[in-house]
Motif scaffolding. Structure first.
Motif, PDB file in Angstrom:
ATOM      1  N   GLN A   7       0.609  -0.577  -0.091  1.00 48.50           N
ATOM      2  CA  GLN A   7       0.278   0.253  -0.005  1.00 48.50           C
ATOM      3  C   GLN A   7       0.605   1.173  -0.775  1.00 48.50           C
ATOM      4  O   GLN A   7       0.259   2.374  -0.951  1.00 48.50           O
ATOM      5  CB  GLN A   7      -0.554  -0.181   1.461  1.00 48.50           C
ATOM      6  N   LYS A   8       1.781   1.555   1.130  1.00 46.70           N
ATOM      7  CA  LYS A   8       2.655   2.670   0.900  1.00 46.70           C
ATOM      8  C   LYS A   8       3.048   3.055  -0.257  1.00 46.70           C
ATOM      9  O   LYS A   8       4.068   4.251  -0.756  1.00 46.70           O
ATOM     10  CB  LYS A   8       3.455   2.827   2.156  1.00 46.70           C
ATOM     11  N   ILE A   9       3.766   1.521  -0.677  1.00 44.44           N
ATOM     12  CA  ILE A   9       4.131   1.682  -2.059  1.00 44.44           C
ATOM     13  C   ILE A   9       3.144   2.256  -2.844  1.00 44.44           C
ATOM     14  O   ILE A   9       4.001   2.878  -4.042  1.00 44.44           O
ATOM     15  CB  ILE A   9       4.932   0.233  -2.973  1.00 44.44           C
ATOM     16  N   GLY A  10       2.639   1.850  -3.350  1.00 41.31           N
ATOM     17  CA  GLY A  10       1.498   2.347  -4.296  1.00 41.31           C
ATOM     18  C   GLY A  10       1.086   3.524  -4.222  1.00 41.31           C
ATOM     19  O   GLY A  10       1.394   4.956  -5.158  1.00 41.31           O
ATOM     20  N   GLN A  11       1.386   4.498  -2.705  1.00 33.44           N
ATOM     21  CA  GLN A  11       1.069   5.117  -2.340  1.00 33.44           C
ATOM     22  C   GLN A  11       1.949   5.636  -2.526  1.00 33.44           C
ATOM     23  O   GLN A  11       1.768   7.246  -3.529  1.00 33.44           O
ATOM     24  CB  GLN A  11       0.363   5.424  -0.899  1.00 33.44           C
ATOM     25  N   ASP A  12       3.156   5.943  -2.260  1.00 33.98           N
ATOM     26  CA  ASP A  12       4.143   6.862  -2.470  1.00 33.98           C
ATOM     27  C   ASP A  12       4.510   7.115  -4.223  1.00 33.98           C
ATOM     28  O   ASP A  12       5.412   8.019  -4.400  1.00 33.98           O
ATOM     29  CB  ASP A  12       6.042   6.122  -2.155  1.00 33.98           C
ATOM     30  N   THR A  13       4.046   5.543  -4.961  1.00 31.82           N
ATOM     31  CA  THR A  13       4.500   6.024  -6.550  1.00 31.82           C
ATOM     32  C   THR A  13       3.053   6.485  -6.530  1.00 31.82           C
ATOM     33  O   THR A  13       4.063   7.484  -8.048  1.00 31.82           O
ATOM     34  CB  THR A  13       3.966   4.128  -7.510  1.00 31.82           C
ATOM     35  N   LEU A  14       2.007   6.732  -6.675  1.00 28.73           N
ATOM     36  CA  LEU A  14       1.368   7.742  -6.687  1.00 28.73           C
ATOM     37  C   LEU A  14       2.326   9.468  -6.151  1.00 28.73           C
ATOM     38  O   LEU A  14       1.943  10.562  -7.734  1.00 28.73           O
ATOM     39  CB  LEU A  14      -0.209   7.579  -6.275  1.00 28.73           C
ATOM     40  N   ILE A  15       1.688   9.320  -5.488  1.00 24.41           N
ATOM     41  CA  ILE A  15       2.626  10.947  -5.068  1.00 24.41           C
ATOM     42  C   ILE A  15       3.950  11.797  -5.746  1.00 24.41           C
ATOM     43  O   ILE A  15       4.172  12.795  -6.335  1.00 24.41           O
ATOM     44  CB  ILE A  15       3.081  10.861  -3.746  1.00 24.41           C
ATOM     45  N   PHE A  16       4.932  10.780  -6.128  1.00 20.54           N
ATOM     46  CA  PHE A  16       6.399  10.768  -6.392  1.00 20.54           C
ATOM     47  C   PHE A  16       5.463  11.581  -8.506  1.00 20.54           C
ATOM     48  O   PHE A  16       6.006  11.968  -9.134  1.00 20.54           O
ATOM     49  CB  PHE A  16       7.003   9.681  -7.099  1.00 20.54           C
ATOM     50  N   PHE A  17       4.722  10.283  -8.659  1.00 20.21           N
ATOM     51  CA  PHE A  17       4.201  10.468 -10.124  1.00 20.21           C
ATOM     52  C   PHE A  17       3.146  11.855 -10.133  1.00 20.21           C
ATOM     53  O   PHE A  17       3.659  12.591 -11.690  1.00 20.21           O
ATOM     54  CB  PHE A  17       2.854   9.640 -10.353  1.00 20.21           C
ATOM     55  N   ALA A  18       2.212  12.545  -9.029  1.00 20.71           N
ATOM     56  CA  ALA A  18       1.207  13.779  -9.326  1.00 20.71           C
ATOM     57  C   ALA A  18       2.715  14.645  -9.211  1.00 20.71           C
ATOM     58  O   ALA A  18       2.461  15.770  -9.526  1.00 20.71           O
ATOM     59  CB  ALA A  18       0.590  13.213  -7.870  1.00 20.71           C
ATOM     60  N   THR A  19       4.093  14.508  -8.346  1.00 17.26           N
ATOM     61  CA  THR A  19       4.679  15.180  -8.319  1.00 17.26           C
ATOM     62  C   THR A  19       5.696  15.754  -8.961  1.00 17.26           C
ATOM     63  O   THR A  19       5.830  17.221  -9.738  1.00 17.26           O
ATOM     64  CB  THR A  19       5.576  15.907  -6.389  1.00 17.26           C
ATOM     65  N   VAL A  20       6.426  14.916  -9.396  1.00 19.54           N
ATOM     66  CA  VAL A  20       7.475  15.014 -10.990  1.00 19.54           C
ATOM     67  C   VAL A  20       6.365  15.029 -11.489  1.00 19.54           C
ATOM     68  O   VAL A  20       6.916  16.213 -12.784  1.00 19.54           O
ATOM     69  CB  VAL A  20       7.897  13.944 -10.936  1.00 19.54           C
ATOM     70  N   ASN A  21       5.349  14.883 -12.370  1.00 18.95           N
ATOM     71  CA  ASN A  21       4.801  15.373 -13.230  1.00 18.95           C
ATOM     72  C   ASN A  21       4.831  15.100 -14.530  1.00 18.95           C
ATOM     73  O   ASN A  21       5.054  15.964 -15.201  1.00 18.95           O
ATOM     74  CB  ASN A  21       3.243  16.692 -13.320  1.00 18.95           C
ATOM     75  N   PRO A  22       5.151  13.967 -15.005  1.00 21.77           N
ATOM     76  CA  PRO A  22       5.912  13.657 -16.648  1.00 21.77           C
ATOM     77  C   PRO A  22       4.808  14.266 -17.363  1.00 21.77           C
ATOM     78  O   PRO A  22       5.696  15.259 -18.662  1.00 21.77           O
ATOM     79  CB  PRO A  22       6.102  12.277 -16.662  1.00 21.77           C
ATOM     80  N   VAL A  23       3.705  14.406 -17.602  1.00 24.80           N
ATOM     81  CA  VAL A  23       2.787  15.329 -18.696  1.00 24.80           C
ATOM     82  C   VAL A  23       2.836  17.031 -18.878  1.00 24.80           C
ATOM     83  O   VAL A  23       3.412  17.574 -19.252  1.00 24.80           O
ATOM     84  CB  VAL A  23       0.972  15.068 -17.963  1.00 24.80           C
ATOM     85  N   GLY A  24       2.880  17.441 -17.823  1.00 22.86           N
ATOM     86  CA  GLY A  24       3.131  18.930 -17.218  1.00 22.86           C
ATOM     87  C   GLY A  24       4.907  19.020 -17.862  1.00 22.86           C
ATOM     88  O   GLY A  24       4.827  20.388 -18.291  1.00 22.86           O
ATOM     89  N   ALA A  25       5.275  17.714 -17.797  1.00 25.22           N
ATOM     90  CA  ALA A  25       6.871  18.567 -18.266  1.00 25.22           C
ATOM     91  C   ALA A  25       6.823  18.566 -19.375  1.00 25.22           C
ATOM     92  O   ALA A  25       7.746  18.656 -20.489  1.00 25.22           O
ATOM     93  CB  ALA A  25       8.036  17.299 -17.350  1.00 25.22           C
ATOM     94  N   LEU A  26       6.432  17.564 -20.302  1.00 19.56           N
ATOM     95  CA  LEU A  26       6.318  17.592 -21.386  1.00 19.56           C
ATOM     96  C   LEU A  26       5.540  18.315 -22.054  1.00 19.56           C
ATOM     97  O   LEU A  26       6.149  19.143 -22.572  1.00 19.56           O
ATOM     98  CB  LEU A  26       4.824  15.971 -21.780  1.00 19.56           C
ATOM     99  N   ALA A  27       4.635  19.494 -21.923  1.00 18.61           N
ATOM    100  CA  ALA A  27       4.084  19.890 -22.056  1.00 18.61           C
ATOM    101  C   ALA A  27       4.767  20.793 -22.240  1.00 18.61           C
ATOM    102  O   ALA A  27       5.061  22.052 -23.017  1.00 18.61           O
ATOM    103  CB  ALA A  27       2.695  20.668 -21.514  1.00 18.61           C
ATOM    104  N   PHE A  28       5.401  21.792 -21.237  1.00 21.91           N
ATOM    105  CA  PHE A  28       6.670  22.635 -21.327  1.00 21.91           C
ATOM    106  C   PHE A  28       7.648  22.684 -21.312  1.00 21.91           C
ATOM    107  O   PHE A  28       8.006  23.471 -22.697  1.00 21.91           O
ATOM    108  CB  PHE A  28       7.087  22.057 -19.731  1.00 21.91           C
ATOM    109  N   PHE A  29       8.220  21.303 -21.719  1.00 27.33           N
ATOM    110  CA  PHE A  29       9.718  20.787 -22.513  1.00 27.33           C
ATOM    111  C   PHE A  29       9.123  21.268 -24.135  1.00 27.33           C
ATOM    112  O   PHE A  29      10.385  22.041 -25.116  1.00 27.33           O
ATOM    113  CB  PHE A  29       9.827  19.086 -22.475  1.00 27.33           C
ATOM    114  N   PHE A  30       7.921  20.623 -24.581  1.00 22.33           N
ATOM    115  CA  PHE A  30       7.330  21.258 -25.837  1.00 22.33           C
ATOM    116  C   PHE A  30       7.473  22.591 -26.724  1.00 22.33           C
ATOM    117  O   PHE A  30       8.079  22.662 -27.359  1.00 22.33           O
ATOM    118  CB  PHE A  30       5.613  20.646 -26.627  1.00 22.33           C
TER     119      PHE A  30
END
Length: 213
Positions: A7-30
């Motif tokens: 449960q903690k692994i899943g929760q922490d993965t989602l937290i890191f995904f939301a905070t690093v935000n690859p989709v947001g990074a993609l938009a800015f990168f483009f």
């Protein structure tokens, strides 16, 4: 055996995904790499993710100790980081990114891509809080570092695929993605600042508020 649940692994993965935000990074990168060749974009993506990894892993190792040594509260870091993130979100919404591209000698992989876009204030905070030395043992912290590195790898794969994603979405689709992402980041930045201010006021107490006025 390392004392970390699925449960903690899943929760922490989602937290890191939301905070690093690859989709947001993609938009800015483009935005920042408009007109770059695929090889140039790949080089920028590689450097940006590497620099972001150094910042985030560094935050895990010494972030908490550094803030304490400088007598900087986490809430103060939240307010400052949220304000910076808000300014960059406004650039995304209104398309004001040409100055960063036109500056000679400026490497967008370092600023703003590595920080504050990928290694955002909330990502740094997540890295510090989820690996708190007073709460989590070293094996648990090691797992969280592995999760963080995994999310950074996903971010790198998203960035190097930006040309294909752009062709799939089209010019209008990418412009919409950039603006929507900017609006989401602006809202998140406001929330980060609000939480930081609330924490500062709670820590200082009502007396400090009356004194300030």
């Amino acid at each position: 055996m390392i004392g970390i649940s699925a449960q903690k692994i899943g929760q922490d993965t989602l937290i890191f995904f939301a905070t690093v935000n690859p989709v947001g990074a993609l938009a800015f990168f483009f935005q920042l790499t408009t007109g770059f060749s695929d090889s140039e974009r790949a080089a920028v993506a590689r450097r940006a993710v590497l620099y972001a990894a150094l910042v985030l892993v560094g935050a895990v190792v010494v972030g908490q100790l550094l803030l304490e040594a400088m007598h900087v509260r986490v809430a103060s870091f939240q307010v400052a980081g949220g304000a910076i993130l808000f300014l960059f979100a406004l650039q995304m919404i209104f398309g004001r990114h040409e100055e960063a591209k036109a500056t000679k000698g400026h490497d967008p992989a370092i600023f703003p891509l590595a920080m504050p876009v990928i290694a955002s204030p909330e990502a740094i905070l997540a890295a510090v809080l989820l690996t708190d030395n007073d709460v989590y043992p070293i094996p648990v912290q090691a797992v969280d570092v592995g999760l963080l590195v995994g999310i950074l790898l996903v971010t790198y794969l998203v960035l190097i695929g930006s040309s294909r994603i752009s062709r799939l979405l089209g010019g209008g689709g990418m412009a919409l993605l950039v603006q929507v992402t900017g609006l989401i980041l602006a809202s998140l930045a406001v929330e980060i600042v609000a939480q930081g201010i609330a924490a500062l006021l709670a820590a200082n107490g009502p007396a400090a508020v009356h004194t300030a006025w």
